[in-house]
Design an enzyme around this catalytic site. Structure first.
Site, PDB file in Angstrom:
ATOM      1  N   ASP A 225       0.857  -1.191   0.000  1.00  0.00           N
ATOM      2  CA  ASP A 225       0.000   0.000   0.000  1.00  0.00           C
ATOM      3  C   ASP A 225       0.893   1.241   0.000  1.00  0.00           C
ATOM      4  O   ASP A 225       1.775   1.379   0.869  1.00  0.00           O
ATOM      5  CB  ASP A 225      -0.903  -0.003   1.230  1.00  0.00           C
ATOM      6  CG  ASP A 225      -1.942   1.105   1.162  1.00  0.00           C
ATOM      7  OD1 ASP A 225      -2.991   0.887   0.537  1.00  0.00           O
ATOM      8  OD2 ASP A 225      -1.695   2.186   1.741  1.00  0.00           O
ATOM      9  N   ASN A 233      -2.854  12.965  -4.251  1.00  0.00           N
ATOM     10  CA  ASN A 233      -3.970  13.390  -5.091  1.00  0.00           C
ATOM     11  C   ASN A 233      -4.505  14.759  -4.666  1.00  0.00           C
ATOM     12  O   ASN A 233      -4.797  15.612  -5.504  1.00  0.00           O
ATOM     13  CB  ASN A 233      -5.096  12.356  -5.028  1.00  0.00           C
ATOM     14  CG  ASN A 233      -4.822  11.157  -5.912  1.00  0.00           C
ATOM     15  OD1 ASN A 233      -4.142  11.271  -6.936  1.00  0.00           O
ATOM     16  ND2 ASN A 233      -5.354  10.007  -5.533  1.00  0.00           N
ATOM     17  N   HIS A 238      -4.952  14.523  -9.500  1.00  0.00           N
ATOM     18  CA  HIS A 238      -5.062  13.102  -9.847  1.00  0.00           C
ATOM     19  C   HIS A 238      -4.081  12.683 -10.946  1.00  0.00           C
ATOM     20  O   HIS A 238      -3.668  11.529 -10.992  1.00  0.00           O
ATOM     21  CB  HIS A 238      -6.500  12.785 -10.271  1.00  0.00           C
ATOM     22  CG  HIS A 238      -7.462  12.795  -9.130  1.00  0.00           C
ATOM     23  ND1 HIS A 238      -7.573  11.747  -8.237  1.00  0.00           N
ATOM     24  CD2 HIS A 238      -8.341  13.738  -8.695  1.00  0.00           C
ATOM     25  CE1 HIS A 238      -8.492  12.030  -7.321  1.00  0.00           C
ATOM     26  NE2 HIS A 238      -8.977  13.237  -7.575  1.00  0.00           N
ATOM     27  N   ASP A 242      -1.709   9.517 -10.732  1.00  0.00           N
ATOM     28  CA  ASP A 242      -1.593   8.484 -11.777  1.00  0.00           C
ATOM     29  C   ASP A 242      -0.135   8.244 -12.146  1.00  0.00           C
ATOM     30  O   ASP A 242       0.285   7.103 -12.365  1.00  0.00           O
ATOM     31  CB  ASP A 242      -2.380   8.904 -13.021  1.00  0.00           C
ATOM     32  CG  ASP A 242      -3.882   8.876 -12.793  1.00  0.00           C
ATOM     33  OD1 ASP A 242      -4.322   8.293 -11.788  1.00  0.00           O
ATOM     34  OD2 ASP A 242      -4.613   9.424 -13.652  1.00  0.00           O
ATOM     35  N   GLU A 268      -4.494   2.479  -4.554  1.00  0.00           N
ATOM     36  CA  GLU A 268      -3.035   2.501  -4.413  1.00  0.00           C
ATOM     37  C   GLU A 268      -2.501   1.201  -3.815  1.00  0.00           C
ATOM     38  O   GLU A 268      -1.367   1.158  -3.326  1.00  0.00           O
ATOM     39  CB  GLU A 268      -2.624   3.685  -3.519  1.00  0.00           C
ATOM     40  CG  GLU A 268      -3.016   3.565  -2.063  1.00  0.00           C
ATOM     41  CD  GLU A 268      -4.417   4.069  -1.776  1.00  0.00           C
ATOM     42  OE1 GLU A 268      -4.711   4.360  -0.607  1.00  0.00           O
ATOM     43  OE2 GLU A 268      -5.235   4.175  -2.723  1.00  0.00           O
TER      44      GLU A 268
END
Length: 347
Positions: A225, A233, A238, A242, A268
């Protein structure tokens, strides 16, 4: 190869017809059919061997279709010389050869083959008229020539139409294959990272568990994680998030073994299945990956440093996928509770 065998079969039928024609006096009794067909079959054996052993692969026409048609047209012209009485009826044999080009040649090549056929037949007609002008009717010769010209023109038109249909069918087949490949990729791959998706991973997980039970081999599962990913973000957008996910996927694929099954589990969160590896080897791989991720820098945020937490567990014989995943989740929570940016291994 199939066209080559069809050609040999067609020539055998033609030989039978010529032999019967000689016996029934429809052909010149001095027709050297044994020598003619013997030479023809020898040439076709050479063609067969070149195709069979890949010697023609370097040529622009690996199937030797044009070469075979040239030989066929020249040979039929010689046969027609000995069948003066049946010449009009036997003109159709030319089209036996032309048929072989319909599924392999372009319209331009078909036109050239038709011109070659007309040249061969014109030379034959001229030779007959020159050798015995008193016994040959010019209108008779011209009639044969005109009929052949018109039929070849029709054949080229139809052949071009068939060739264009083939091209369209081939393009549609390739388009369908591309679409099928894309759908297959969508079914098992994550759009953003290109890694396997959750659905495919779970299918493979069941297979690997069964394989491990059957062969009694080691198997380890890790859940990864990315730490504080929501803040990335929220702070950078975002698109930046990405980019972080894609960077992680690229580095993980380059760092882990090809036999390790890496997938994006959601958001994630990522999972790695380590087949036939010891716990020490898995920990070393995850630690190496953790250090590389922590050392990454991003153009959109030079101050950004990404880390991850991971939980690693050993597979226990007879354990279900859900039980294994639950223990890996617990190990991940331990890593987060201990301050993140670390890997916790629970056997």
């Amino acid at each position: 190869m199939r066209r080559q065998m069809m050609a040999i079969y067609s020539y055998l039928l033609l030989w039978l017809g010529v032999y019967l024609g000689v016996e029934l006096s429809a052909f010149d009794p001095n027709t050297p059919h044994l020598q003619l067909f013997g030479g023809l079959f020898a040439i076709n054996i050479v063609f067969y061997l070149m195709i069979r052993f890949g010697l023609s692969d370097r040529l622009r026409d690996p199937s030797l279709t044009v070469a075979q048609m040239v030989v066929g047209v020249a040979f039929i012209t010689v046969i027609l010389y000995f069948a003066r009485e049946l010449r009009g009826a036997m003109l159709s044999i030319y089209f036996m050869v032309m048929t072989f080009g319909v599924f392999a040649l372009s319209r331009r090549q078909m036109v050239l083959m038709a011109l070659f056929t007309m040249v061969c037949f014109t030379l034959l007609e001229f030779y007959d008229w020159h050798e015995s002008p008193e016994t040959v009717l010019f209108t008779y010769l011209f009639g044969h020539w005109l009929i052949l010209l018109l039929e070849l023109a029709w054949f080229v038109y139809i052949g071009g139409y068939i060739h264009n249909l083939q091209v369209r069918v081939r393009e549609q087949r390739e388009s369908l294959k591309d679409a099928h490949d894309r759908l297959t990729a969508i079914a098992v791959r994550d759009d953003l990272t290109g890694l396997y998706n959750r659905r495919h991973f779970l299918e493979r997980l069941d297979e690997e568990l069964a394989l491990s039970d059957r062969k009694n081999t080691a198997l380890h599962l890790a859940i990864i994680d990315l730490d504080h990913f929501k803040q990335v973000n929220d702070r950078y957008g975002h698109q930046a998030g990405d980019e972080v996910l894609r960077r992680f996927a690229d580095i993980a694929q380059a760092t882990l073994r090809r036999s390790d099954l890496l997938a994006r589990y959601g958001g994630e969160e990522f999972v790695v299945l380590f087949p036939q590896s010891s716990g020490e080897e898995c920990m070393a791989a995850l630690e190496r990956l953790r250090r590389q991720i922590a050392g990454q820098r991003y153009e959109f945020a030079p101050d950004l440093s990404t880390t991850f937490s991971a939980g690693l567990v050993d597979y226990r014989r007879g354990e279900t996928a859900a039980q294994l995943g639950k223990r890996a989740d617990m190990a991940l929570y331990e890593a987060k509770g201990a301050g993140r940016n670390q890997v916790v291994h629970n056997s």
